[in-house]
Structure formats: structure tokens, C-alpha cells
Motif scaffolding. Structure first.
Motif, PDB file in Angstrom:
ATOM      1  N   ASN A   1      -6.310  -8.874   1.343  1.00 53.53           N
ATOM      2  CA  ASN A   1      -7.349  -9.839   1.717  1.00 53.53           C
ATOM      3  C   ASN A   1      -8.565  -9.158   2.344  1.00 53.53           C
ATOM      4  N   GLY A   2      -8.926  -7.993   1.822  1.00 50.51           N
ATOM      5  CA  GLY A   2     -10.116  -7.289   2.273  1.00 50.51           C
ATOM      6  C   GLY A   2      -9.901  -6.317   3.410  1.00 50.51           C
ATOM      7  N   ASP A   3      -8.728  -6.315   4.033  1.00 52.16           N
ATOM      8  CA  ASP A   3      -8.426  -5.391   5.127  1.00 52.16           C
ATOM      9  C   ASP A   3      -7.530  -4.275   4.623  1.00 52.16           C
ATOM     10  N   ARG A   4      -7.857  -3.046   5.004  1.00 52.97           N
ATOM     11  CA  ARG A   4      -7.070  -1.907   4.534  1.00 52.97           C
ATOM     12  C   ARG A   4      -5.656  -1.947   5.111  1.00 52.97           C
ATOM     13  N   ALA A   5      -4.686  -1.807   4.243  1.00 47.87           N
ATOM     14  CA  ALA A   5      -3.281  -1.743   4.649  1.00 47.87           C
ATOM     15  C   ALA A   5      -2.928  -0.282   4.886  1.00 47.87           C
ATOM     16  N   GLN A   6      -2.309  -0.011   6.003  1.00 48.92           N
ATOM     17  CA  GLN A   6      -1.899   1.351   6.334  1.00 48.92           C
ATOM     18  C   GLN A   6      -0.455   1.623   5.941  1.00 48.92           C
ATOM     19  N   ASP A   7       0.277   0.553   5.644  1.00 52.62           N
ATOM     20  CA  ASP A   7       1.715   0.676   5.411  1.00 52.62           C
ATOM     21  C   ASP A   7       2.135  -0.333   4.345  1.00 52.62           C
ATOM     22  N   VAL A   8       3.046   0.061   3.473  1.00 49.07           N
ATOM     23  CA  VAL A   8       3.504  -0.849   2.425  1.00 49.07           C
ATOM     24  C   VAL A   8       4.383  -1.961   2.971  1.00 49.07           C
ATOM     25  N   ARG A   9       4.783  -1.862   4.228  1.00 46.89           N
ATOM     26  CA  ARG A   9       5.580  -2.931   4.836  1.00 46.89           C
ATOM     27  C   ARG A   9       4.724  -4.096   5.312  1.00 46.89           C
ATOM     28  N   ALA A  10       3.410  -4.015   5.114  1.00 46.56           N
ATOM     29  CA  ALA A  10       2.509  -5.109   5.518  1.00 46.56           C
ATOM     30  C   ALA A  10       2.938  -6.403   4.821  1.00 46.56           C
ATOM     31  N   VAL A  11       2.984  -7.460   5.584  1.00 52.74           N
ATOM     32  CA  VAL A  11       3.430  -8.759   5.087  1.00 52.74           C
ATOM     33  C   VAL A  11       2.341  -9.392   4.232  1.00 52.74           C
ATOM     34  N   VAL A  12       2.755  -9.982   3.112  1.00 51.99           N
ATOM     35  CA  VAL A  12       1.855 -10.760   2.264  1.00 51.99           C
ATOM     36  C   VAL A  12       2.480 -12.127   2.024  1.00 51.99           C
ATOM     37  N   GLY A  13       1.636 -13.082   1.697  1.00 49.86           N
ATOM     38  CA  GLY A  13       2.132 -14.423   1.449  1.00 49.86           C
ATOM     39  C   GLY A  13       1.438 -15.075   0.278  1.00 49.86           C
ATOM     40  N   GLU A  14       1.899 -16.250  -0.045  1.00 51.97           N
ATOM     41  CA  GLU A  14       1.356 -17.022  -1.160  1.00 51.97           C
ATOM     42  C   GLU A  14      -0.167 -17.104  -1.052  1.00 51.97           C
ATOM     43  N   GLY A  15      -0.849 -16.771  -2.139  1.00 54.10           N
ATOM     44  CA  GLY A  15      -2.305 -16.859  -2.179  1.00 54.10           C
ATOM     45  C   GLY A  15      -3.037 -15.618  -1.704  1.00 54.10           C
ATOM     46  N   ASP A  16      -2.315 -14.629  -1.172  1.00 45.73           N
ATOM     47  CA  ASP A  16      -2.971 -13.397  -0.728  1.00 45.73           C
ATOM     48  C   ASP A  16      -3.425 -12.571  -1.934  1.00 45.73           C
ATOM     49  N   GLU A  17      -4.369 -11.679  -1.664  1.00 46.99           N
ATOM     50  CA  GLU A  17      -4.844 -10.742  -2.678  1.00 46.99           C
ATOM     51  C   GLU A  17      -4.553  -9.324  -2.220  1.00 46.99           C
ATOM     52  N   VAL A  18      -4.027  -8.523  -3.124  1.00 45.39           N
ATOM     53  CA  VAL A  18      -3.781  -7.109  -2.875  1.00 45.39           C
ATOM     54  C   VAL A  18      -4.636  -6.330  -3.866  1.00 45.39           C
ATOM     55  N   LEU A  19      -5.482  -5.472  -3.328  1.00 47.00           N
ATOM     56  CA  LEU A  19      -6.333  -4.638  -4.162  1.00 47.00           C
ATOM     57  C   LEU A  19      -5.892  -3.189  -4.014  1.00 47.00           C
ATOM     58  N   ILE A  20      -5.695  -2.531  -5.122  1.00 42.41           N
ATOM     59  CA  ILE A  20      -5.311  -1.121  -5.134  1.00 42.41           C
ATOM     60  C   ILE A  20      -6.505  -0.334  -5.680  1.00 42.41           C
ATOM     61  N   PHE A  21      -6.891   0.698  -4.945  1.00 41.63           N
ATOM     62  CA  PHE A  21      -8.016   1.523  -5.354  1.00 41.63           C
ATOM     63  C   PHE A  21      -7.607   2.985  -5.355  1.00 41.63           C
ATOM     64  N   GLY A  22      -8.195   3.748  -6.265  1.00 42.61           N
ATOM     65  CA  GLY A  22      -8.069   5.180  -6.236  1.00 42.61           C
ATOM     66  C   GLY A  22      -9.218   5.722  -5.411  1.00 42.61           C
ATOM     67  N   ALA A  23      -8.915   6.454  -4.340  1.00 43.71           N
ATOM     68  CA  ALA A  23      -9.965   7.007  -3.486  1.00 43.71           C
ATOM     69  C   ALA A  23     -10.702   8.100  -4.242  1.00 43.71           C
TER      70      ALA A  23
END
Length: 87
Positions: free
Chosen positions: A61-83
Motif C-alpha cells: 500500500n505504498g509503504d516499503r516492507a522490510q520483512d516478508v512477515r508483514a501482514v496483508v489483508g483483503e484489498g491491499d496492494e503489494v508492489l514488487i520492484f527491482g532496485a
């Protein structure tokens, strides 16, 4: 379902698709769901210790995740980018 955006350098694993949906309560679970359908995708994003690879960035949802254990829920967006890197 979680909306997932795949970077162009990984669409060869997703049959050319850059927007997918996946199930899961964490980023790790979302990646596991995607990896079941698109084998090899998760390993390109996280390493053997389930840490986000140095050259990859994941945003929830636009905030950088530091860990794959970050909780996500219905309707969330996950964006994966190559640095980008260079020298």
C-alpha cells in the motif's frame, strides 16, 4: 485477494503478466501462493532465509516492507520492484 504488481524483469515467470491477485495473510504467504502457480518466482524476490533480496523492493500500500512477515489483508496492494544499481 491481494493485488500484486510484478516488475517487468520477473514477468518471464508469470507468463508475461504484470498484475496478479494472490491469497495470504502476509507478504510471505502471498509469495508462496504466487510461487505455487509460477514456480521460481519467490526465489527471485527472497533468499534462502526468506529475506528480501538486496536488489528487490517490496511495497505494501505504498509503504516499503522490510520483512516478508508483514501482514496483508483483503484489498491491499503489494508492489514488487527491482532496485536499480550501477557503477
Amino acid at each position: 485477494m491481494i493485488a500484486v504488481f510484478i516488475p517487468s524483469q520477473l514477468t518471464s515467470y508469470t507468463d508475461g503478466v504484470s498484475r496478479l491477485t494472490a491469497a495470504g495473510g502476509s507478504i510471505e504467504a502471498v509469495l508462496d501462493d504466487l510461487d505455487r502457480r509460477f514456480p521460481g518466482l519467490k526465489f527471485r524476490v527472497v533468499d534462502e532465509q526468506d529475506r528480501i533480496r538486496r536488489h528487490m523492493r517490496i511495497f505494501k500500500n505504498g509503504d516499503r516492507a522490510q520483512d516478508v512477515r508483514a501482514v496483508v489483508g483483503e484489498g491491499d496492494e503489494v508492489l514488487i520492484f527491482g532496485a536499480l544499481s550501477g557503477g
